[in-house]
Design a protein around this motif. Structure first.
Motif, PDB file in Angstrom:
ATOM      1  N   THR A  13      65.997  39.633 -95.676  1.00  0.00           N
ATOM      2  CA  THR A  13      67.014  39.525 -96.754  1.00  0.00           C
ATOM      3  C   THR A  13      67.672  38.181 -96.989  1.00  0.00           C
ATOM      4  OG1 THR A  13      68.687  40.448 -95.408  1.00  0.00           O
ATOM      5  CG2 THR A  13      67.421  41.983 -96.725  1.00  0.00           C
ATOM      6  N   ARG A  14      68.269  38.014 -97.884  1.00  0.00           N
ATOM      7  CA  ARG A  14      68.904  36.748 -98.159  1.00  0.00           C
ATOM      8  C   ARG A  14      70.110  36.918 -99.532  1.00  0.00           C
ATOM      9  NH1 ARG A  14      67.523  30.634 -97.071  1.00  0.00           N
ATOM     10  NH2 ARG A  14      69.801  29.796 -97.554  1.00  0.00           N
ATOM     11  N   VAL A  15      71.191  36.352 -99.005  1.00  0.00           N
ATOM     12  CA  VAL A  15      72.536  36.468-100.100  1.00  0.00           C
ATOM     13  C   VAL A  15      72.524  35.290-100.724  1.00  0.00           C
ATOM     14  CG1 VAL A  15      74.609  37.015-100.227  1.00  0.00           C
ATOM     15  CG2 VAL A  15      73.541  38.217 -98.621  1.00  0.00           C
ATOM     16  N   GLY A  16      72.555  35.304-102.113  1.00  0.00           N
ATOM     17  CA  GLY A  16      72.647  34.012-102.714  1.00  0.00           C
ATOM     18  C   GLY A  16      71.460  33.028-102.860  1.00  0.00           C
TER      19      GLY A  16
ATOM     20  N   THR B  47      78.977  44.034 -99.770  1.00  0.00           N
ATOM     21  CA  THR B  47      80.147  44.793 -99.490  1.00  0.00           C
ATOM     22  C   THR B  47      81.274  44.690-100.430  1.00  0.00           C
ATOM     23  OG1 THR B  47      79.635  44.983 -97.388  1.00  0.00           O
ATOM     24  CG2 THR B  47      81.853  45.532 -97.779  1.00  0.00           C
ATOM     25  N   THR B  48      81.616  43.338-100.763  1.00  0.00           N
ATOM     26  CA  THR B  48      82.606  42.923-101.725  1.00  0.00           C
ATOM     27  C   THR B  48      82.329  42.798-103.052  1.00  0.00           C
ATOM     28  OG1 THR B  48      83.613  41.765 -99.756  1.00  0.00           O
ATOM     29  CG2 THR B  48      84.326  41.190-102.091  1.00  0.00           C
ATOM     30  N   THR B  49      81.250  42.171-103.101  1.00  0.00           N
ATOM     31  CA  THR B  49      80.739  41.911-104.832  1.00  0.00           C
ATOM     32  C   THR B  49      80.006  42.730-105.369  1.00  0.00           C
ATOM     33  OG1 THR B  49      78.888  40.516-104.151  1.00  0.00           O
ATOM     34  CG2 THR B  49      81.044  39.392-104.286  1.00  0.00           C
ATOM     35  N   GLY B  50      79.323  43.784-104.576  1.00  0.00           N
ATOM     36  CA  GLY B  50      78.155  44.586-105.127  1.00  0.00           C
ATOM     37  C   GLY B  50      76.772  43.903-105.415  1.00  0.00           C
ATOM     38  N   ARG B  51      76.750  42.766-105.284  1.00  0.00           N
ATOM     39  CA  ARG B  51      75.562  41.902-105.768  1.00  0.00           C
ATOM     40  C   ARG B  51      74.270  42.429-104.820  1.00  0.00           C
ATOM     41  NH1 ARG B  51      75.890  35.426-105.185  1.00  0.00           N
ATOM     42  NH2 ARG B  51      76.528  36.131-103.069  1.00  0.00           N
TER      43      ARG B  51
END
Length: 237
Positions: free
Chosen positions: A82-85, A110-114
């Protein structure tokens, strides 16, 4: 603010002394990294990185622990990637399988729901991480997310114009030209959450774990089989 300060004060300390005094007295100290190696300022996919050292060296620079104090190093890795952003993601899946990994794996910020970007396990990235971190063993998490898949691919090498790369390229322009070479393994299509030992896992699931071990040369000591705190197998090495 003063009220909050009073509540927080008992938990504030000179952590350099706190941690090193604990080590000197023979206590065991567990240090957990917050981000993965590919977000490391020096060895990650710059400029798509964080502002600090997420590698094992962060234990020294972030906590003031001497290198010779570091004991067992455990690499925590998902059974897929996985990767965020933004940033490069060679094994990313922009299809129904990628959506499946997102949904079943609850891959949302967790915070953004992205939505987190998802893809097949990338052993080139893991070998790169191993060179820097020197893992003694792995904790393979979220293996159950793959339960329903009829077949599972693992990225084993990168190629450019038919020539295999020696490792993960430092130049992202080079990485953009690379294609991933995959090994395809049969899925197990059986829920594994109730399994309490490695031997209870379906044969194809065991083969998936062994394949990763053989490719990397590092044993997988823990296996996550579900979201619960007790859904973790430990293998005696």
């Amino acid at each position: 603010m003063k009220t909050l300060a009073a509540r927080l004060k008992p938990y504030v300390a000179d952590t350099l002394l706190l941690v090193n005094n604990a080590l000197a007295s023979g206590k065991r100290v567990l240090v957990e990294g917050a981000n993965a190696l590919m977000l490391d300022l020096d060895f990650g996919t710059y400029p798509y990185v964080t502002s600090s050292s997420t590698a094992i060296g962060g234990v020294c620079t972030g906590l003031g622990i001497a290198p010779k104090r570091i004991g067992k190093i455990i690499g925590v890795v998902k059974a897929y990637t996985t990767r965020v952003g933004g940033g490069p993601f060679p094994t990313e899946l922009l299809d129904d399988i990628g959506n499946h990994l997102q949904e079943v794996g609850a891959e949302f910020g967790t915070t953004t729901g992205r939505r987190r970007r998802c893809g097949w396990l990338d052993l080139v990235v893991l070998r790169h991480s191993m060179l820097i971190n020197g893992y003694d063993s792995f904790n393979l998490t979220k293996l159950d997310v793959l339960d329903a898949l009829p077949e599972i691919k693992v990225g084993v090498a990168y190629e450019i114009d038919g020539k295999a790369l020696d490792g993960f390229p430092a130049d992202l322009d080079v990485l953009a030209k690379a294609t991933v070479q995959y090994t395809t393994l049969p899925g197990w299509q059986t829920p594994i959450t109730g399994c309490k030992s490695f031997e209870e896992l379906p044969p194809n699931c065991q083969d998936y774990v062994r394949f990763i071990e053989e490719e990397l040369g590092v044993p997988i000591e823990w296996i996550g089989t579900g979201p619960g705190r007790d859904s973790m197998l430990h293998r005696q090495l």
